[in-house]
Design a protein around this motif. Structure first.
Motif, short mmCIF file in Angstrom:
data_model
loop_
_atom_site.label_atom_id
_atom_site.label_comp_id
_atom_site.label_asym_id
_atom_site.label_seq_id
_atom_site.Cartn_x
_atom_site.Cartn_y
_atom_site.Cartn_z
N TYR A 188 13.79 6.30 7.99
CA TYR A 188 14.92 6.54 7.08
C TYR A 188 15.97 5.43 7.20
CZ TYR A 188 18.89 8.93 4.89
OH TYR A 188 19.96 9.27 4.11
N GLU A 189 16.33 5.12 8.43
CA GLU A 189 17.34 4.09 8.65
C GLU A 189 16.85 2.72 8.20
OE1 GLU A 189 20.41 4.49 9.46
OE2 GLU A 189 20.13 6.65 9.64
N GLY A 190 15.53 2.51 8.31
CA GLY A 190 15.00 1.21 7.93
C GLY A 190 14.89 1.00 6.43
N CYS A 191 14.51 2.03 5.69
CA CYS A 191 14.23 1.82 4.27
C CYS A 191 15.36 2.29 3.35
CB CYS A 191 12.94 2.52 3.86
SG CYS A 191 13.01 4.31 3.90
N ARG A 192 16.32 3.07 3.85
CA ARG A 192 17.37 3.61 2.99
C ARG A 192 18.17 2.52 2.27
NH1 ARG A 192 22.32 6.89 5.52
NH2 ARG A 192 22.50 4.85 6.53
N PRO A 193 18.63 1.44 2.93
CA PRO A 193 19.43 0.44 2.21
C PRO A 193 18.68 -0.19 1.03
CG PRO A 193 19.68 0.15 4.57
CD PRO A 193 18.55 1.12 4.38
N GLY A 194 17.41 -0.52 1.26
CA GLY A 194 16.63 -1.14 0.18
C GLY A 194 16.40 -0.20 -0.98
N VAL A 195 16.05 1.05 -0.68
CA VAL A 195 15.80 2.02 -1.74
C VAL A 195 17.08 2.31 -2.52
CG1 VAL A 195 15.15 4.39 -2.23
CG2 VAL A 195 13.84 3.05 -0.59
N GLU A 196 18.20 2.39 -1.83
CA GLU A 196 19.46 2.65 -2.52
C GLU A 196 19.83 1.50 -3.45
OE1 GLU A 196 22.27 3.51 0.53
OE2 GLU A 196 21.71 5.63 0.64
N ARG A 197 19.51 0.27 -3.04
CA ARG A 197 19.78 -0.87 -3.93
C ARG A 197 18.89 -0.81 -5.17
NH1 ARG A 197 20.54 -3.72 1.03
NH2 ARG A 197 18.35 -4.37 1.05
N ILE A 198 17.62 -0.40 -4.96
CA ILE A 198 16.71 -0.27 -6.10
C ILE A 198 17.20 0.82 -7.05
CG2 ILE A 198 14.39 0.43 -6.80
CD1 ILE A 198 13.37 -0.88 -4.21
N LEU A 199 17.60 1.95 -6.50
CA LEU A 199 18.09 3.04 -7.35
C LEU A 199 19.36 2.63 -8.09
CD1 LEU A 199 17.54 6.08 -4.96
CD2 LEU A 199 16.19 5.45 -6.95
N ALA B 216 0.82 -1.20 0.00
CA ALA B 216 0.00 0.00 0.00
C ALA B 216 0.86 1.26 0.00
CB ALA B 216 -0.94 0.01 1.22
N ALA B 217 2.02 1.19 0.63
CA ALA B 217 2.88 2.36 0.70
C ALA B 217 3.33 2.78 -0.70
CB ALA B 217 4.10 2.06 1.57
N SER B 218 3.39 4.05 -0.91
CA SER B 218 3.75 4.58 -2.22
C SER B 218 5.26 4.50 -2.42
CB SER B 218 3.29 6.04 -2.34
OG SER B 218 3.87 6.65 -3.44
N TYR B 219 5.68 3.76 -3.48
CA TYR B 219 7.10 3.69 -3.75
C TYR B 219 7.64 5.05 -4.18
CZ TYR B 219 6.73 -1.37 -3.43
OH TYR B 219 6.51 -2.64 -2.97
N ALA B 220 6.82 5.80 -4.91
CA ALA B 220 7.24 7.15 -5.28
C ALA B 220 7.44 8.00 -4.03
CB ALA B 220 6.20 7.79 -6.20
N GLY B 221 6.59 7.79 -3.04
CA GLY B 221 6.73 8.53 -1.80
C GLY B 221 7.99 8.17 -1.06
N VAL B 222 8.33 6.88 -1.05
CA VAL B 222 9.55 6.44 -0.37
C VAL B 222 10.78 7.02 -1.04
CG1 VAL B 222 10.97 4.44 0.19
CG2 VAL B 222 8.50 4.32 0.51
N VAL B 223 10.79 7.00 -2.38
CA VAL B 223 11.92 7.57 -3.10
C VAL B 223 12.03 9.06 -2.83
CG1 VAL B 223 12.84 8.06 -5.40
CG2 VAL B 223 11.89 5.80 -4.90
N ALA B 224 10.89 9.76 -2.86
CA ALA B 224 10.91 11.19 -2.57
C ALA B 224 11.38 11.45 -1.15
CB ALA B 224 9.51 11.78 -2.79
N PHE B 225 10.92 10.65 -0.20
CA PHE B 225 11.33 10.79 1.20
C PHE B 225 12.83 10.63 1.36
CE2 PHE B 225 12.50 8.28 4.95
CZ PHE B 225 12.29 9.22 5.96
N ILE B 226 13.40 9.58 0.74
CA ILE B 226 14.84 9.34 0.83
C ILE B 226 15.61 10.51 0.23
CG2 ILE B 226 16.72 7.91 -0.06
CD1 ILE B 226 15.35 6.61 2.24
N ALA B 227 15.13 11.03 -0.90
CA ALA B 227 15.82 12.15 -1.55
C ALA B 227 15.80 13.39 -0.67
CB ALA B 227 15.16 12.44 -2.90
N VAL B 228 14.65 13.71 -0.04
CA VAL B 228 14.57 14.88 0.83
C VAL B 228 15.46 14.70 2.06
CG1 VAL B 228 13.05 16.29 2.27
CG2 VAL B 228 12.26 15.48 0.04
N ALA B 229 15.42 13.49 2.64
CA ALA B 229 16.23 13.24 3.82
C ALA B 229 17.72 13.33 3.50
CB ALA B 229 15.90 11.85 4.38
N SER B 230 18.12 12.87 2.33
CA SER B 230 19.54 12.90 1.95
C SER B 230 19.99 14.31 1.60
CB SER B 230 19.78 11.97 0.75
OG SER B 230 19.46 10.63 1.08
#
Length: 347
Positions: free
Chosen positions: A97-108, A32-46
């Protein structure tokens, strides 16, 4: 500024807040969580800024903001503290951020690698399948030239006389011979497949050569056993119709090179593909017979699964090998007839 490095350790209250997010069905929540939202969240946090995150992602700032807001709504937690001057992570944001960053970075990283494969120079691995004879005689000698032109592409050449499953055996490109039936694979004919009945000049002097297909029964024939255990059929075209037969064999091999060597040694007649006997015919080490009955519906084919989303390395190899094989002048009969005519004129 790297927010993740400066953020304090999350406290137990933040952990409890995150734990309340859809714990009843983690799988449903993940979809249900938006992948676009997760990517945007990681980008803003970084980046520490919605504007810089938008530049990094190549989209508008408002799109980044909407994606993050949708994600916060889906998670039921506020992830950023935003003011006109700064953007910082909340306690819940730090934990997420700490929980999802490794996975999102691997996807990117995977997305970047796929983009490089399509937009950069050809690179990666190619698994290629060919029959022993065609692979050894035609394909293998051309690989050095391809690697010199595309050094970032590594090649694994598998010589198999049995027909491999392109998908199941992870084959990118297969070379197949003969008359292909309807198939799910895309088959591109490289060159026609000439099948020639051959014997040594010494054999021809001692025994003569058949003038029609039926006369093969009076000659010792050299045959091959296929990977499926059957004897190979000899294919001809008589009165405009295809004819397949298995002549009585005095010698049988499961290797085309051995069958050719037996013919060179004067042991009998063998039907062999033109690419294999070309040099021997041109040099006079072998002579042909039954040329008028040679089949004309065979081909050497390059096969692959799909034209869509084709990696550049596959496209580059197809283009290269097609040009190189067609430049080899494997039309044995035309070359032999031209040579004979030239010799007759010279005489």
């Amino acid at each position: 500024m790297n927010i993740a490095r400066l953020a304090p350790e999350p406290d137990p209250h933040a952990i409890k807040a995150i734990a309340k997010i859809d714990v009843s069905d983690a799988l449903t929540a993940s979809f249900a969580a938006s992948y676009a939202g997760v990517v945007a969240f990681i980008a803003v946090a970084s980046e520490g800024s919605f504007a810089r995150a938008a530049d990094r992602l190549g989209i508008g700032r408002s799109a980044v903001s909407r994606s993050v807001q949708k994600l916060e709504s889906q998670l039921g937690a506020r992830l950023f503290l935003r003011t006109t001057r700064s953007t910082s992570l909340t306690r819940e944001g730090e934990l997420f951020y700490e929980g999802c960053r490794p996975g999102v970075e691997r996807i990117l990283q995977a997305l970047e690698e796929m983009r490089d494969l399509r937009e950069g120079p050809p690179r990666g691995e190619l698994r290629i399948s060919a029959t022993h004879a065609f692979g050894r005689k035609v394909i293998a000698p051309l690989l050095a030239g391809f690697r010199a032109q595309f050094p970032a592409v590594s090649i694994e050449l598998l010589l198999e006389d049995r027909v491999l499953d392109l998908a199941g055996d992870r084959i990118d490109i297969a070379f197949r011979d003969g008359a292909l039936e309807d198939s799910q694979v895309i088959a591109k004919q490289l060159i026609p497949m000439q099948l020639l009945a051959c014997a040594s000049p010494d054999y021809a002097r001692r025994n003569g050569l058949p003038q029609i297909v039926a006369e093969l029964d009076a000659h010792p024939c050299i045959n091959q056993r296929l990977a499926n255990g059957r004897l190979q059929s000899w294919d001809f075209r008589v009165d405009g119709k295809p004819l397949s037969l298995r002549p009585s064999s005095t010698l049988v091999f499961n290797d085309a090179d051995l069958a050719m060597q037996a013919a060179l040694d004067g042991q009998g007649i063998a039907q062999l593909p033109a690419y294999q006997v070309r040099d021997a015919i041109c040099d006079g080490a072998l002579v042909t017979c039954l040329d008028a009955f040679a089949p004309d519906d065979r081909g050497h084919y390059l096969c692959y699964l799909s034209r869509r989303q084709q990696p550049k390395r596959i496209r580059a190899f197809i283009d290269y090998i097609t040009a190189q094989v067609r430049a080899l002048d494997l039309d044995v009969m035309a070359h032999w007839e031209s040579t004979q005519a030239s010799r007759a004129v010279a005489a």
